[in-house]
Design a protein around this motif. Sequence first.
Motif, short mmCIF file in Angstrom:
data_model
loop_
_atom_site.label_atom_id
_atom_site.label_comp_id
_atom_site.label_asym_id
_atom_site.label_seq_id
_atom_site.Cartn_x
_atom_site.Cartn_y
_atom_site.Cartn_z
N GLU A 57 -0.02 11.14 5.49
CA GLU A 57 -0.19 10.08 6.49
C GLU A 57 -1.20 10.50 7.56
O GLU A 57 -1.98 9.66 8.05
N ASP A 61 -4.03 7.74 7.88
CA ASP A 61 -3.91 6.97 9.11
C ASP A 61 -5.17 7.03 9.98
O ASP A 61 -5.28 6.31 10.96
N ASP A 67 -5.99 2.76 6.90
CA ASP A 67 -4.84 2.84 7.81
C ASP A 67 -4.06 1.52 7.80
O ASP A 67 -2.83 1.52 7.81
N SER A 136 -5.06 7.57 16.14
CA SER A 136 -4.10 8.17 15.23
C SER A 136 -3.63 9.53 15.74
O SER A 136 -2.43 9.84 15.69
#
Length: 200
Positions: A57, A61, A67, A136
């Motif tokens: 992730e 992301d 994302d 992020s």
Amino acid sequence: MSLLPLIFTAGWASGINAYAVVLLFGLYGLTGLSDDVPVGLQRADVLIAAAVLFLIEAVADKIPYLDSFWDSFHTVVRPASGAVVAALIAGPDGSLPQLAAAAVGGTSALVSHLVKAGLRMAINTSPEPASNIVVSTAEDFGVAAIITLAVFHPVLAASIAGTLLLIGALLVLLAASRIRRFRRRRRERRARREEAALAG
């Protein structure tokens, strides 16, 4: 002290990064920093899986458009994770308070996930990728900071999480028209490309 602030904070954080929540809680429980972490989150297989998924992730992301796809995929995963973590924190007896905790955790995770996904759609209207990386990274550090604070000061952490949730929701409302225009332009470009391909 009531576990409700911890449960709410865990749900809010799960809506942003569910794997980080599981990993951090598990590590804090394993190292003895928190007595409120259920044993199920401290298992080696759970921690390894959470760490691997967190790393995936952390990359996905930060890539524009990927994302948003990742967020769409996690519309079910994050609220479910928030509900499970909340239920485990509340206790293993299957009682009404545990079910209520699951509802609080799942609902706060769903709302924070929708806010996160909406903000990411707004950010993706910008042509440069740097903003995705910055936001992020800020989310990752923010979740880590709030979960750490929740272990030691759950009421303060819940207050901050609630404030951030409210601010995020207001930002999504302010950005809604921009998101709609951007999505309309994308649909129009896609339609023109399809027409050109058929004509060719």
